[in-house]
Design a protein around this motif. Structure first.
Motif, PDB file in Angstrom:
ATOM      1  N   LYS A 233       3.336   6.658  20.810  1.00  0.00           N
ATOM      2  CA  LYS A 233       3.713   5.879  19.376  1.00  0.00           C
ATOM      3  C   LYS A 233       3.893   7.192  18.292  1.00  0.00           C
ATOM      4  CE  LYS A 233       3.759   2.210  16.892  1.00  0.00           C
ATOM      5  NZ  LYS A 233       4.766   1.107  17.126  1.00  0.00           N
ATOM      6  N   HIS A 240      11.457   9.835  14.879  1.00  0.00           N
ATOM      7  CA  HIS A 240      12.121   8.979  14.042  1.00  0.00           C
ATOM      8  C   HIS A 240      12.349   9.771  12.632  1.00  0.00           C
ATOM      9  CE1 HIS A 240      13.853   5.166  12.967  1.00  0.00           C
ATOM     10  NE2 HIS A 240      13.219   5.025  12.065  1.00  0.00           N
ATOM     11  N   MET A 244      15.790  11.155  10.889  1.00  0.00           N
ATOM     12  CA  MET A 244      16.091  10.603   9.460  1.00  0.00           C
ATOM     13  C   MET A 244      16.156  11.689   8.514  1.00  0.00           C
ATOM     14  SD  MET A 244      13.884   7.178   9.027  1.00  0.00           S
ATOM     15  CE  MET A 244      14.230   6.726   7.355  1.00  0.00           C
TER      16      MET A 244
ATOM     17  N   ASN B   3      -1.437  -9.252 -30.454  1.00  0.00           N
ATOM     18  CA  ASN B   3      -0.692  -8.001 -29.812  1.00  0.00           C
ATOM     19  C   ASN B   3      -1.343  -7.388 -28.955  1.00  0.00           C
ATOM     20  OD1 ASN B   3       1.392  -8.588 -31.428  1.00  0.00           O
ATOM     21  ND2 ASN B   3       0.420  -7.473 -33.176  1.00  0.00           N
ATOM     22  N   ILE B   7       0.213  -6.366 -25.229  1.00  0.00           N
ATOM     23  CA  ILE B   7       0.480  -4.654 -24.549  1.00  0.00           C
ATOM     24  C   ILE B   7      -0.036  -4.940 -23.201  1.00  0.00           C
ATOM     25  CG2 ILE B   7      -0.194  -2.610 -25.042  1.00  0.00           C
ATOM     26  CD1 ILE B   7       0.146  -3.323 -28.077  1.00  0.00           C
ATOM     27  N   LEU B  10       2.108  -6.571 -20.771  1.00  0.00           N
ATOM     28  CA  LEU B  10       3.152  -5.727 -20.516  1.00  0.00           C
ATOM     29  C   LEU B  10       2.902  -4.318 -19.334  1.00  0.00           C
ATOM     30  CD1 LEU B  10       4.930  -5.647 -23.752  1.00  0.00           C
ATOM     31  CD2 LEU B  10       5.900  -5.966 -21.423  1.00  0.00           C
ATOM     32  N   VAL B  11       1.751  -3.648 -19.735  1.00  0.00           N
ATOM     33  CA  VAL B  11       1.267  -2.685 -18.959  1.00  0.00           C
ATOM     34  C   VAL B  11       0.968  -3.195 -17.600  1.00  0.00           C
ATOM     35  CG1 VAL B  11      -0.590  -0.984 -18.601  1.00  0.00           C
ATOM     36  CG2 VAL B  11       0.310  -1.435 -20.906  1.00  0.00           C
ATOM     37  N   ILE B  14       4.303  -3.968 -15.662  1.00  0.00           N
ATOM     38  CA  ILE B  14       4.769  -2.600 -15.234  1.00  0.00           C
ATOM     39  C   ILE B  14       3.963  -1.924 -14.208  1.00  0.00           C
ATOM     40  CG2 ILE B  14       5.027  -0.273 -16.037  1.00  0.00           C
ATOM     41  CD1 ILE B  14       5.335  -1.609 -19.135  1.00  0.00           C
ATOM     42  N   SER B  18       5.922  -1.435 -10.705  1.00  0.00           N
ATOM     43  CA  SER B  18       5.982  -0.018 -10.039  1.00  0.00           C
ATOM     44  C   SER B  18       5.714   0.004  -8.899  1.00  0.00           C
ATOM     45  CB  SER B  18       5.529   1.075 -10.927  1.00  0.00           C
ATOM     46  OG  SER B  18       4.066   0.757 -11.447  1.00  0.00           O
ATOM     47  N   MET B  21       7.770  -1.349  -6.203  1.00  0.00           N
ATOM     48  CA  MET B  21       8.936  -0.573  -6.080  1.00  0.00           C
ATOM     49  C   MET B  21       8.160   0.680  -5.233  1.00  0.00           C
ATOM     50  SD  MET B  21      10.598  -0.331  -9.602  1.00  0.00           S
ATOM     51  CE  MET B  21      12.029   0.447  -9.447  1.00  0.00           C
ATOM     52  N   LEU B  22       7.404   1.225  -5.416  1.00  0.00           N
ATOM     53  CA  LEU B  22       6.866   2.087  -4.352  1.00  0.00           C
ATOM     54  C   LEU B  22       6.312   1.840  -3.078  1.00  0.00           C
ATOM     55  CD1 LEU B  22       4.122   4.170  -6.980  1.00  0.00           C
ATOM     56  CD2 LEU B  22       6.182   5.104  -5.730  1.00  0.00           C
ATOM     57  N   LYS B  25       9.596   1.499  -1.137  1.00  0.00           N
ATOM     58  CA  LYS B  25       9.912   3.026  -0.471  1.00  0.00           C
ATOM     59  C   LYS B  25       9.107   3.376   0.649  1.00  0.00           C
ATOM     60  CE  LYS B  25      12.898   4.536  -3.479  1.00  0.00           C
ATOM     61  NZ  LYS B  25      13.918   5.608  -2.990  1.00  0.00           N
ATOM     62  N   GLN B  28      10.164   1.597   3.943  1.00  0.00           N
ATOM     63  CA  GLN B  28      11.437   1.979   4.406  1.00  0.00           C
ATOM     64  C   GLN B  28      11.210   3.184   5.374  1.00  0.00           C
ATOM     65  OE1 GLN B  28      13.967   3.171   1.059  1.00  0.00           O
ATOM     66  NE2 GLN B  28      14.618   1.096   0.641  1.00  0.00           N
ATOM     67  N   ILE B  29      10.118   3.966   5.088  1.00  0.00           N
ATOM     68  CA  ILE B  29       9.965   5.179   5.959  1.00  0.00           C
ATOM     69  C   ILE B  29       9.391   4.659   7.234  1.00  0.00           C
ATOM     70  CG2 ILE B  29       8.874   7.498   6.007  1.00  0.00           C
ATOM     71  CD1 ILE B  29       9.024   7.475   3.050  1.00  0.00           C
ATOM     72  N   PRO B  31       8.665   3.081  10.778  1.00  0.00           N
ATOM     73  CA  PRO B  31       9.428   2.675  11.914  1.00  0.00           C
ATOM     74  C   PRO B  31       9.309   0.914  11.938  1.00  0.00           C
ATOM     75  CG  PRO B  31       8.773   4.638  12.898  1.00  0.00           C
ATOM     76  CD  PRO B  31       8.022   4.444  11.165  1.00  0.00           C
ATOM     77  N   LYS B  33       8.602  -1.001  14.411  1.00  0.00           N
ATOM     78  CA  LYS B  33       7.496  -1.534  15.246  1.00  0.00           C
ATOM     79  C   LYS B  33       6.120  -1.128  15.050  1.00  0.00           C
ATOM     80  CE  LYS B  33      10.177  -3.186  19.147  1.00  0.00           C
ATOM     81  NZ  LYS B  33      10.417  -2.983  20.678  1.00  0.00           N
ATOM     82  N   SER B  34       5.959  -0.304  13.930  1.00  0.00           N
ATOM     83  CA  SER B  34       4.700   0.033  13.833  1.00  0.00           C
ATOM     84  C   SER B  34       3.501  -0.889  13.419  1.00  0.00           C
ATOM     85  CB  SER B  34       4.595   1.091  12.400  1.00  0.00           C
ATOM     86  OG  SER B  34       4.972   0.292  11.305  1.00  0.00           O
ATOM     87  N   SER B  38      -1.929  -1.449  15.083  1.00  0.00           N
ATOM     88  CA  SER B  38      -3.196  -2.052  14.547  1.00  0.00           C
ATOM     89  C   SER B  38      -3.994  -2.741  15.581  1.00  0.00           C
ATOM     90  CB  SER B  38      -2.783  -3.064  13.423  1.00  0.00           C
ATOM     91  OG  SER B  38      -1.994  -4.170  14.208  1.00  0.00           O
TER      92      SER B  38
END
Lengths: 301, 69
Positions: A233, A240, A244, B3, B7, B10-11, B14, B18, B21-22, B25, B28-29, B31, B33-34, B38
């Protein structure tokens, strides 16, 4: 005073938000030219084996066969259309370019550290030429009857050259698979690897080989099996990621390399005595046109 | 006071955005079938499945598209 405080806070919040967005999307925006080349999922998967011994040679031979098939089919179509009095100059140009590409695939260095880049480049060109041929044929507005005739004639095309290539590819695939299974044998502690040679010689199939190794692995302890699983694995994940990365690297200077290939092909065409006069002139025009277009695009960046 | 809460909210938004989004990312890296890693006990079939990912089918061909519509 209170209003000023709120405005200041808002500015800080917006700055934080902007910096977060720029961090998360840095990979996509730092080098705009990378987004121009799209490497499809199939190509990405195909590059996974290139780092292994025999992997690059298998992929380049498979690409050679695909291009050869395109040329054979293309020439059959040209012959039929010429007999029907259709102007085939544009199609002839594309087939001539496919032949040049075929020579490039055949002469590429399979042991190069840039094998992934070579494969991505040449496969891209092959896909582009086939698409150009298809679109040009479509633009000729030939009747449905002729199109059906063409499809029928090229359906099961096979030549001795293609047949021989199929055998060469199969042998290289077996060598490649043999190496993969040999790694497994080492992990499970199987010293007698005669069974793998039987697969290489075609005496047993991969299914039979796997079934044999499966019986041996069933006798191993759970711990040993887990260890083998994680080792394989880990290797798969690493390969992989490596592929990439290689594809990402290949995207970086793609346009420059394409320009360089077009330049070489143009020189080859200019010195060629095999290509007919009108086809040669048209090919030169096509190359110069694309190179100028790419040059303008490059300057614009 | 109001106020201050705006704030903080809002923080928090954010930070959540974030993080998502991270996380996207990172996913995506990894694979496809990872998730199998486990599991604590792996069968022979799972080992062969992993090996399969590196094997090439003898009849496999590369497609560069069809020359005719």
């Amino acid at each position: 005073m209170k209003m000023k405080k709120i405005v200041n806070t808002w500015i800080i919040v917006m700055l934080v938000l902007a910096s977060l967005v720029s961090i998360t999307s840095a990979d996509d925006t730092s080098e705009p030219e990378q987004t121009e080349v799209v490497v499809d999922e199939d190509t990405l998967n195909e590059t996974r084996i290139i780092d292994y011994q025999y992997g690059a040679i298998v992929r380049l031979l498979q690409l050679e066969k695909a291009i050869l098939k395109g040329i054979v089919k293309g020439e059959m179509i040209l012959s039929i259309l010429k007999n029907k009095g259709v102007n085939t100059t544009e199609l002839e140009c594309i087939v001539s370019e496919m032949k040049i590409l075929l020579d490039e695939v055949r002469s590429s260095d399979v042991n190069s550290t840039n094998a992934t880049q070579i494969f991505v480049d040449l496969k891209h060109d092959a896909i582009l030429l086939v698409k150009n041929f298809r679109d040009t044929l479509h633009d000729l507005l030939i009747s449905n009857e002729i199109l059906d005739e063409l499809k029928e004639r090229i359906r099961d095309v096979n030549t001795t050259e293609m047949h021989n290539l199929t055998f060469r590819i199969r042998h290289r695939i077996r060598l490649y698979n043999r190496n993969q299974m040999y790694r497994l044998c080492q992990m499970i502690g199987l010293n007698d690897t005669g069974i793998i040679d039987s697969y290489l010689n075609g005496n047993i199939t991969m299914k039979e080989l796997k079934s044999h190794l499966s019986r041996i692995m069933n006798q191993l302890t759970k711990e040993k099996r887990n260890m083998i699983f994680y080792e394989i694995k880990e290797g798969n994940i690493k390969s992989h990621i490596r592929s990439m990365q290689s594809v990402e690297d290949a995207k970086k200077t793609f346009n420059e390399r394409r320009q360089h290939r077009l330049n070489n092909r143009l020189r080859l065409i200019e010195s060629s005595t095999d290509i007919e006069g009108n086809v040669k002139t048209r090919l030169q025009e096509r190359f110069k046109g694309e190179m100028e277009e790419k040059g303008k695009g490059g300057k614009g960046k | 006071m109001n106020n201050k809460w705006v704030i903080i909210l809002l923080v928090a938004v954010i930070l959540v955005v974030s993080f998502v989004m991270l996380f996207t990312k990172v996913v995506q890296i990894i694979p496809e079938k990872s998730e199998g890693s486990s599991s604590s006990d792996h069968s022979t079939d799972e080992i062969l499945d992993e090996i399969d990912q590196n094997l090439i089918d003898e009849s496999e061909e590369i497609s560069i598209g069809e020359i005719i519509y």
